[in-house]
Scaffold this motif. Sequence first.
Motif, PDB file in Angstrom:
ATOM      1  N   GLU A   1      71.825  50.984  31.636  1.00 14.43           N
ATOM      2  CA  GLU A   1      72.559  52.232  31.435  1.00 14.43           C
ATOM      3  C   GLU A   1      71.731  53.165  30.553  1.00 14.43           C
ATOM      4  O   GLU A   1      71.013  52.730  29.667  1.00 14.43           O
ATOM      5  CB  GLU A   1      73.888  51.933  30.721  1.00 14.43           C
ATOM      6  CG  GLU A   1      74.788  51.026  31.512  1.00 14.43           C
ATOM      7  CD  GLU A   1      75.509  51.768  32.636  1.00 14.43           C
ATOM      8  OE1 GLU A   1      75.406  53.012  32.659  1.00 14.43           O
ATOM      9  OE2 GLU A   1      76.139  51.108  33.472  1.00 14.43           O
ATOM     10  N   PRO A   2      71.859  54.452  30.794  1.00 11.32           N
ATOM     11  CA  PRO A   2      71.136  55.384  29.921  1.00 11.32           C
ATOM     12  C   PRO A   2      71.735  55.414  28.530  1.00 11.32           C
ATOM     13  O   PRO A   2      72.923  55.136  28.356  1.00 11.32           O
ATOM     14  CB  PRO A   2      71.310  56.725  30.626  1.00 11.32           C
ATOM     15  CG  PRO A   2      72.546  56.564  31.447  1.00 11.32           C
ATOM     16  CD  PRO A   2      72.608  55.108  31.839  1.00 11.32           C
ATOM     17  N   GLU A   3      70.938  55.789  27.588  1.00 14.35           N
ATOM     18  CA  GLU A   3      71.402  55.836  26.210  1.00 14.35           C
ATOM     19  C   GLU A   3      72.353  57.010  26.043  1.00 14.35           C
ATOM     20  O   GLU A   3      72.134  58.084  26.613  1.00 14.35           O
ATOM     21  CB  GLU A   3      70.218  55.977  25.259  1.00 14.35           C
ATOM     22  CG  GLU A   3      69.428  57.258  25.463  1.00 14.35           C
ATOM     23  CD  GLU A   3      68.018  57.160  24.936  1.00 14.35           C
ATOM     24  OE1 GLU A   3      67.664  57.975  24.098  1.00 14.35           O
ATOM     25  OE2 GLU A   3      67.279  56.260  25.381  1.00 14.35           O
TER      26      GLU A   3
ATOM     27  N   GLY B   1      60.958  52.821  32.601  1.00 17.21           N
ATOM     28  CA  GLY B   1      60.220  53.010  31.347  1.00 17.21           C
ATOM     29  C   GLY B   1      58.800  53.454  31.542  1.00 17.21           C
ATOM     30  O   GLY B   1      58.319  54.356  30.875  1.00 17.21           O
TER      31      GLY B   1
ATOM     32  N   MET C   1      59.643  49.638  34.240  1.00 11.77           N
ATOM     33  CA  MET C   1      60.120  48.381  33.672  1.00 11.77           C
ATOM     34  C   MET C   1      61.570  48.181  34.062  1.00 11.77           C
ATOM     35  O   MET C   1      62.394  49.063  33.934  1.00 11.77           O
ATOM     36  CB  MET C   1      59.986  48.438  32.141  1.00 11.77           C
ATOM     37  CG  MET C   1      60.296  47.137  31.482  1.00 11.77           C
ATOM     38  SD  MET C   1      60.793  47.381  29.770  1.00 11.77           S
ATOM     39  CE  MET C   1      62.462  47.878  29.959  1.00 11.77           C
TER      40      MET C   1
ATOM     41  N   GLY D   1      73.517  45.580  31.818  1.00 10.76           N
ATOM     42  CA  GLY D   1      74.062  46.478  30.808  1.00 10.76           C
ATOM     43  C   GLY D   1      73.009  47.359  30.164  1.00 10.76           C
ATOM     44  O   GLY D   1      73.289  48.468  29.735  1.00 10.76           O
ATOM     45  N   PHE D   2      71.804  46.884  30.124  1.00 15.23           N
ATOM     46  CA  PHE D   2      70.765  47.627  29.443  1.00 15.23           C
ATOM     47  C   PHE D   2      70.127  48.689  30.317  1.00 15.23           C
ATOM     48  O   PHE D   2      69.287  49.438  29.888  1.00 15.23           O
ATOM     49  CB  PHE D   2      69.692  46.669  28.925  1.00 15.23           C
ATOM     50  CG  PHE D   2      70.169  45.851  27.789  1.00 15.23           C
ATOM     51  CD1 PHE D   2      69.969  44.485  27.789  1.00 15.23           C
ATOM     52  CD2 PHE D   2      70.849  46.431  26.733  1.00 15.23           C
ATOM     53  CE1 PHE D   2      70.426  43.726  26.744  1.00 15.23           C
ATOM     54  CE2 PHE D   2      71.306  45.671  25.685  1.00 15.23           C
ATOM     55  CZ  PHE D   2      71.102  44.309  25.691  1.00 15.23           C
TER      56      PHE D   2
ATOM     57  N   THR E   1      70.885  51.191  23.064  1.00 20.05           N
ATOM     58  CA  THR E   1      71.815  51.434  24.157  1.00 20.05           C
ATOM     59  C   THR E   1      73.114  50.684  23.896  1.00 20.05           C
ATOM     60  O   THR E   1      73.141  49.460  23.783  1.00 20.05           O
ATOM     61  CB  THR E   1      71.213  50.937  25.463  1.00 20.05           C
ATOM     62  OG1 THR E   1      69.965  51.559  25.635  1.00 20.05           O
ATOM     63  CG2 THR E   1      72.103  51.271  26.622  1.00 20.05           C
TER      64      THR E   1
ATOM     65  N   TYR F   1      66.646  53.089  34.876  1.00 18.01           N
ATOM     66  CA  TYR F   1      65.710  53.358  33.789  1.00 18.01           C
ATOM     67  C   TYR F   1      64.311  52.957  34.207  1.00 18.01           C
ATOM     68  O   TYR F   1      64.072  51.817  34.569  1.00 18.01           O
ATOM     69  CB  TYR F   1      66.150  52.588  32.548  1.00 18.01           C
ATOM     70  CG  TYR F   1      65.157  52.658  31.423  1.00 18.01           C
ATOM     71  CD1 TYR F   1      64.875  53.885  30.832  1.00 18.01           C
ATOM     72  CD2 TYR F   1      64.510  51.518  30.966  1.00 18.01           C
ATOM     73  CE1 TYR F   1      63.972  53.955  29.803  1.00 18.01           C
ATOM     74  CE2 TYR F   1      63.608  51.583  29.939  1.00 18.01           C
ATOM     75  CZ  TYR F   1      63.339  52.800  29.359  1.00 18.01           C
ATOM     76  OH  TYR F   1      62.444  52.884  28.339  1.00 18.01           O
TER      77      TYR F   1
ATOM     78  N   THR G   1      64.872  45.470  33.639  1.00 17.42           N
ATOM     79  CA  THR G   1      65.340  44.321  32.882  1.00 17.42           C
ATOM     80  C   THR G   1      66.311  43.540  33.748  1.00 17.42           C
ATOM     81  O   THR G   1      66.850  44.038  34.741  1.00 17.42           O
ATOM     82  CB  THR G   1      66.068  44.753  31.596  1.00 17.42           C
ATOM     83  OG1 THR G   1      67.265  45.408  31.986  1.00 17.42           O
ATOM     84  CG2 THR G   1      65.216  45.685  30.793  1.00 17.42           C
TER      85      THR G   1
ATOM     86  N   ARG H   1      66.745  47.479  25.185  1.00 16.40           N
ATOM     87  CA  ARG H   1      66.709  48.734  24.449  1.00 16.40           C
ATOM     88  C   ARG H   1      67.942  48.745  23.573  1.00 16.40           C
ATOM     89  O   ARG H   1      69.048  48.982  24.031  1.00 16.40           O
ATOM     90  CB  ARG H   1      66.663  49.903  25.404  1.00 16.40           C
ATOM     91  CG  ARG H   1      65.445  49.802  26.298  1.00 16.40           C
ATOM     92  CD  ARG H   1      65.361  50.928  27.302  1.00 16.40           C
ATOM     93  NE  ARG H   1      65.235  52.207  26.621  1.00 16.40           N
ATOM     94  CZ  ARG H   1      66.157  53.143  26.703  1.00 16.40           C
ATOM     95  NH1 ARG H   1      67.256  52.937  27.374  1.00 16.40           N
ATOM     96  NH2 ARG H   1      65.973  54.281  26.083  1.00 16.40           N
TER      97      ARG H   1
END
Lengths: 443, 298
Positions: free
Chosen positions: A10-12, A26, A1, A7-8, B6, A24, A3, B3
Amino acid sequence: MTTKYAGFEEPEPAGGDEPIGVPYRGRRRTAARVLVPVAIAAVAAAGVAVVPALASPGTPTLPQVTAQQLVTKVLANRTTALSGTVQVSTDLGIPSQVLDMASQGAVAGVTGAAGAAGGSGQAKEGAANAASAGPQAKLTTLLAGDHTLRVAADGPDKQRVALVEPLAEYDLIHNGDQAWAWDSASNQAVHLSDGTGGAAAKDAKEQPKTPLDGVPTTPQQAAQQFLAGSASSSDVSVAGTVSVAGRDAYQLSVKPKQSGSTIREVKIAVDSATGTPLAVVATSTSGSTVLDVHFSDVSFAVPSASTFDFTPPKGATVVQPAQQRKWDNGIQPQPEASKAGSKVTGTDWTAVVSFTLPTQSGSTQTGSTQTGSTQTGGGKAASGHHRKQALPDSTTLIKSLGKPVAGGTLISTKVINVLITDDNHVYAGAVTLPVLQAAAGVK
Amino acid sequence: MSRVETVPVTAAGPGAVAGPRPQTVPGFLALFRSELTLTFRRARTLALLGVLAVVPILIGVVVKIETGNMHGGDGGPAFITQVTQNGVFLTFTALATSLPIFLPMTVGVVAGDSVAGEAATGTLRYLLVAPAGRSRLLAAKFTAAMAFCLAATLAVAVSGLLIGSILFPVGDVTLLSGDTIGLGAALLRVVLISGVVALSLAGLAAVGLFISTLTGSGIAAMASTVGLVIIVQVLDSFPQLHAIQPWLLTHYWLSFGDLLRQPMYWHAVWQDLGLQALYVAVFGSAAWARFTTRDITA
């Protein structure tokens, strides 16, 4: 997946395990993570399948013995103290309703007092009735299904057998001249013998043992009774070694010499150190296991003395059977217990038990099988009344389960065949139909 | 899609002011603490515990009123004949009665609602903003569910003890084997049995949590969890399904009665706890696999 928002991707920060800068993905991660529960389930399933096989080494190495030596060892075995858990698994192929009624019928036919022994500990009517905690009804339950028994013994005078039931327990305790049966479900204690009083004193030597006789509740009893009875007419051989309850054991294979028996083989595992039988497995000619009695754990240490102490708990109903003889006759759930009317023809493997079905008053009820089926679940106040009428019904019902053959009706189970002739004689045994017919004099 | 947990990360050096703070134990446990408080401060949780506490009261009062007609063990719940002689048995009767339905129902509500309920009310995404990670959030949810299992069991047990001691005499306890033990030893067994019963519900809590991660509707998750328990128990009652029954979640639930024997018979209890551990491992990891990779849209 992916996006659209940079910005999203980036890894958590707190998840922590993903390297920074890697996009990422998913879907891939989902697939990888779904494998975890699948793997756990697979490992568990494999573990269940493999671990028992690893845990019990199938064939321990033991010195060679002959069958003769082994039989002698079993019969000479004087192990007096043991405790352990016995798993009993019986699959005779008898419908449970028939079993219920057969036991009640046999008991009632012998004592002449209908209403004896509520099937599941529910009868609680007159004092004349045998208590629901009577041993015979409970031991009949051993004839079908899987059961767990906890046994303890210390010499010939002290035994305890506990039938482990869900949220209940049924105990037979024999200590010296005292013998008790305790049923936790109905909160009843039956004083089978107190060693005092006229009739009881006469039989004092015999009496306390009765609750534990007849139906062998330990592999030891079963094997000794069996070997003593039929060794002469059997092919006895040593069939390798097994491990039972963590102990090394010889496997004794006993096969009938005569034809006509429905039992193909009885295997007895004999403890190599003490000669105590640890397991008895009977196989029918069709290849299915009909009886499997084995220790799941066993100890030959002397059980603590308090194990055999029994005083009726406060608040429990204590039943003193009026006729001690009742127990004597009622122990064996099989019809051969009725010494009065039964006789045995043939020997050993092809023994056939015959008796005449009791014909009682109340035959007007015959045909109403409904009464018969409701009373098995009984337990209402009126159930004693119903039981009285249930006898002829059960005869009809039992007959209706069979198929007509030359000379009567045959009820065939995995091992036991029962021939009910047209004039209500019953011939039963672990034998084939021709043997039964020969015993009945048909053709 | 997004997400939410994040948060933007700056390339934080050791001395940077922004970025994750060093991990501390209280910080790590903060989420667990807040989940526990959240669970036990909800009016719904308290109502469920209250309902559970009513079960023994109901049984006790019925037995008290009907004492004249109850003798002889006319079927009925386990241990019912012993209740009139000893109030302690009301605890065991209440546990045996509520274990098939009431206890799993309440656990299903709490566990099933734990994630799905947050998603339904739109609070899940805010929860994920906390820099704790989804795995830890899931662990906190499971901890809260297990705490509820224990609280629910204790609600039944304590209420049973209280009502039993008020309505009936209390004294030495007759075990299933016919042996009699003192009141102190009996109370120890009550504690032990409560622990075993609470742990017996662990598998269900894990299943409920897993179902909860599958859906965004709290009601759906609760209903499926409770429905599953009922289906499993129905399957457990068919003799034809003998082969699979040792693997059913509820199969060994009533094995707690084996602790009322003398000596205690642990075999089935260990089987029960082992099975529950297996269910927790499988469904816990399934919930983790689902929850850590799922798109949180609400």
